[in-house]
Design a protein around this motif. Structure first.
Motif, PDB file in Angstrom:
ATOM      1  N   THR A  16      35.470 -99.353  15.195  1.00 40.46           N
ATOM      2  CA  THR A  16      36.837 -99.277  14.655  1.00 40.46           C
ATOM      3  C   THR A  16      37.410 -97.867  14.795  1.00 40.46           C
ATOM      4  OG1 THR A  16      35.832 -98.990  12.445  1.00 40.46           O
ATOM      5  CG2 THR A  16      36.557-101.217  13.063  1.00 40.46           C
ATOM      6  N   TYR A  17      37.180 -97.023  13.793  1.00 45.49           N
ATOM      7  CA  TYR A  17      37.852 -95.724  13.737  1.00 45.49           C
ATOM      8  C   TYR A  17      37.421 -94.780  14.848  1.00 45.49           C
ATOM      9  CZ  TYR A  17      38.576 -97.796   9.163  1.00 45.49           C
ATOM     10  OH  TYR A  17      38.885 -98.666   8.154  1.00 45.49           O
ATOM     11  N   ARG A  53      41.249 -89.667  14.481  1.00 46.26           N
ATOM     12  CA  ARG A  53      39.914 -90.052  14.028  1.00 46.26           C
ATOM     13  C   ARG A  53      39.533 -89.260  12.776  1.00 46.26           C
ATOM     14  NH1 ARG A  53      39.217 -90.019  19.738  1.00 46.26           N
ATOM     15  NH2 ARG A  53      38.211 -87.958  19.723  1.00 46.26           N
ATOM     16  N   ARG A  54      39.825 -87.970  12.774  1.00 45.90           N
ATOM     17  CA  ARG A  54      39.490 -87.136  11.619  1.00 45.90           C
ATOM     18  C   ARG A  54      40.148 -87.679  10.351  1.00 45.90           C
ATOM     19  NH1 ARG A  54      41.035 -82.649  13.516  1.00 45.90           N
ATOM     20  NH2 ARG A  54      43.127 -82.583  12.606  1.00 45.90           N
ATOM     21  N   GLN A  63      39.571 -90.468   5.178  1.00 44.44           N
ATOM     22  CA  GLN A  63      40.071 -91.511   4.280  1.00 44.44           C
ATOM     23  C   GLN A  63      38.960 -92.443   3.827  1.00 44.44           C
ATOM     24  OE1 GLN A  63      43.236 -93.375   6.514  1.00 44.44           O
ATOM     25  NE2 GLN A  63      44.789 -91.962   5.740  1.00 44.44           N
ATOM     26  N   VAL A  64      38.047 -92.798   4.746  1.00 45.74           N
ATOM     27  CA  VAL A  64      36.946 -93.702   4.389  1.00 45.74           C
ATOM     28  C   VAL A  64      36.126 -93.115   3.248  1.00 45.74           C
ATOM     29  CG1 VAL A  64      34.773 -94.683   5.206  1.00 45.74           C
ATOM     30  CG2 VAL A  64      36.807 -94.821   6.641  1.00 45.74           C
ATOM     31  N   ILE A  65      35.826 -91.830   3.330  1.00 45.55           N
ATOM     32  CA  ILE A  65      35.040 -91.188   2.273  1.00 45.55           C
ATOM     33  C   ILE A  65      35.864 -91.032   1.001  1.00 45.55           C
ATOM     34  CG2 ILE A  65      33.783 -89.093   1.633  1.00 45.55           C
ATOM     35  CD1 ILE A  65      32.333 -90.889   3.675  1.00 45.55           C
ATOM     36  N   GLU A  66      37.117 -90.615   1.134  1.00 49.36           N
ATOM     37  CA  GLU A  66      37.977 -90.463  -0.044  1.00 49.36           C
ATOM     38  C   GLU A  66      38.149 -91.788  -0.779  1.00 49.36           C
ATOM     39  OE1 GLU A  66      39.247 -87.873  -1.514  1.00 49.36           O
ATOM     40  OE2 GLU A  66      38.503 -86.414  -0.051  1.00 49.36           O
ATOM     41  N   ASN A  67      38.147 -92.903  -0.049  1.00 51.84           N
ATOM     42  CA  ASN A  67      38.361 -94.215  -0.662  1.00 51.84           C
ATOM     43  C   ASN A  67      37.109 -94.788  -1.300  1.00 51.84           C
ATOM     44  OD1 ASN A  67      41.046 -94.162   0.048  1.00 51.84           O
ATOM     45  ND2 ASN A  67      40.803 -95.440   1.866  1.00 51.84           N
ATOM     46  N   SER A  80      28.652 -93.593  12.862  1.00 51.51           N
ATOM     47  CA  SER A  80      29.577 -93.272  13.934  1.00 51.51           C
ATOM     48  C   SER A  80      28.866 -93.036  15.255  1.00 51.51           C
ATOM     49  CB  SER A  80      30.371 -92.013  13.560  1.00 51.51           C
ATOM     50  OG  SER A  80      31.215 -91.591  14.615  1.00 51.51           O
ATOM     51  N   ASP A  81      29.587 -93.368  16.346  1.00 55.86           N
ATOM     52  CA  ASP A  81      29.167 -92.980  17.688  1.00 55.86           C
ATOM     53  C   ASP A  81      29.521 -91.523  17.985  1.00 55.86           C
ATOM     54  OD1 ASP A  81      28.057 -95.400  18.603  1.00 55.86           O
ATOM     55  OD2 ASP A  81      30.023 -96.190  19.170  1.00 55.86           O
ATOM     56  N   ARG A  82      30.272 -90.897  17.070  1.00 55.43           N
ATOM     57  CA  ARG A  82      30.740 -89.525  17.257  1.00 55.43           C
ATOM     58  C   ARG A  82      30.239 -88.646  16.103  1.00 55.43           C
ATOM     59  NH1 ARG A  82      35.316 -89.375  20.784  1.00 55.43           N
ATOM     60  NH2 ARG A  82      36.083 -91.442  21.379  1.00 55.43           N
ATOM     61  N   PRO A  83      28.927 -88.546  15.906  1.00 53.38           N
ATOM     62  CA  PRO A  83      28.414 -87.883  14.702  1.00 53.38           C
ATOM     63  C   PRO A  83      28.795 -86.415  14.582  1.00 53.38           C
ATOM     64  CG  PRO A  83      26.648 -88.293  16.285  1.00 53.38           C
ATOM     65  CD  PRO A  83      27.834 -89.056  16.772  1.00 53.38           C
ATOM     66  N   ILE A  84      28.850 -85.692  15.681  1.00 47.71           N
ATOM     67  CA  ILE A  84      29.176 -84.263  15.600  1.00 47.71           C
ATOM     68  C   ILE A  84      30.647 -84.085  15.239  1.00 47.71           C
ATOM     69  CG2 ILE A  84      29.266 -82.101  16.906  1.00 47.71           C
ATOM     70  CD1 ILE A  84      26.855 -83.200  18.540  1.00 47.71           C
ATOM     71  N   GLU A  85      31.492 -84.950  15.783  1.00 48.76           N
ATOM     72  CA  GLU A  85      32.908 -84.912  15.430  1.00 48.76           C
ATOM     73  C   GLU A  85      33.115 -85.273  13.961  1.00 48.76           C
ATOM     74  OE1 GLU A  85      36.780 -87.458  16.732  1.00 48.76           O
ATOM     75  OE2 GLU A  85      35.540 -86.688  18.387  1.00 48.76           O
TER      76      GLU A  85
END
Length: 309
Positions: free
Chosen positions: A251-252, A261-262, A267-271, A278-283
């Motif tokens: 998804t994101y 993406r950022r 938002q996911v954590i804030e919610n 994630s496929d983008r762990p460093i990002e």
């Protein structure tokens, strides 16, 4: 599983790579695993690197990819065990070899020796120097560094139990489970298994409650989207001490720009999610750096270490 999972565990992450140190999770057995993954309300957001990420030069499901992520951020890893023709468990997401290796055909039609002659490709299809790792090789590497979350592919549950007990790895891994019945099967063989459990709605939540699966043996995968109705599920699970994970991989992670993406990751954590896969762990580690930094007083910080590689 979209897995498998997540960890925005980046206590000291600055988004920069270091060749000399790894950001490790210092977990030494099942009690540490339970304490690390317990929801307390004062937790550091965790990051699960889906298959180790999709980074140029670093193939998914490779030890090289895992180690590269740990040069940038603390994380745990969702991986994909599959069986070879001679019944060795290797890490490979697809049933077939073409997408991620220089080989062709089904994984299950090749022996380990045949597979070791192949080379892995990165997400762009570039051939690398890296080989397909066995699960045992990956688990041995992970000790003292991180946790591997084993997704469910073609390895029978009974064989997974047999091998983990033979290798004395209960209490050092996480197992993706799709139902309460699967959890019960594992727990009937050992009480030292930790799960990444599919709990995507109240009905699935009730299934675990009815079978009396211990809540302190799991994190909950709630799905690939952070939806308004998920907040009720967060409350139910957090109330049982269970951390909740959202997978951004399907998804994101697919938003067009790093800025978009950022925003989604934050938002996911804030919610209310505790873990982002994630496929983008460093990002993701860059996006959540300030959130992680503000949680630096968490008692879980004792598990976050840096070691010379």
């Amino acid at each position: 599983m979209v897995s498998g999972l997540l960890a925005l565990c980046m206590l000291s992450c600055d988004g920069q790579s270091s060749r000399d140190t790894l950001k490790v999770l210092d977990l030494n057995g099942f009690l540490d695993l339970q304490n690390f993954f317990a929801h307390t309300g004062h937790d550091i957001p965790l990051l699960s690197a889906h298959r180790g990420g999709k980074l140029d030069g670093y193939p998914e499901n490779s030890i090289a990819a895992f180690e590269n992520v740990l040069k940038h951020t603390h994380a745990f890893f969702e991986v994909d065990p599959r069986l070879t023709k001679d019944s060795v468990i290797v890490l490979m997401h697809d049933k077939t070899l073409e997408r991620t290796t220089t080989g062709s055909g089904k994984v299950s039609d090749h022996t380990l020796a045949e597979l070791k002659r192949l080379r892995l490709k990165d997400a762009q299809g570039n051939v690398t120097e890296y080989q397909i790792p066995t699960l045992k090789e990956a688990l041995d590497w992970s000790l003292g560094k991180t946790v591997l979350n084993l997704d469910k592919k073609d390895v029978p549950l009974s064989l997974t139990v047999k091998k983990l007990k033979e290798w004395q790895m209960e209490g050092h891994v996480m197992l993706t489970i799709h139902s309460a019945e699967e959890a019960k099967f594992y727990l009937d063989h050992s009480q030292k298994f930790m799960f990444s459990a599919f709990v995507r709605n109240k009905e699935e939540y009730e299934d675990y409650a009815k079978l009396q699966i211990p809540w302190d043996h799991m994190i909950a995968y709630v799905g690939p989207l952070d939806k308004p109705e998920t907040k009720e599920l967060y409350a139910l699970l957090n109330g049982k001490g269970v951390m909740c994970m959202v997978s951004a991989a399907p998804t994101y992670d697919k938003e067009a720009s790093e800025e978009l993406r950022r925003t989604k990751y934050q938002q996911v954590i804030e919610n209310g999610a505790d873990i982002l896969e994630s496929d983008r762990p460093i990002e993701v580690s860059r996006a959540l750096h300030q959130k992680v930094k503000s949680a630096g007083s968490s008692p879980k910080k004792v598990f976050f270490k840096e070691v010379v590689n």
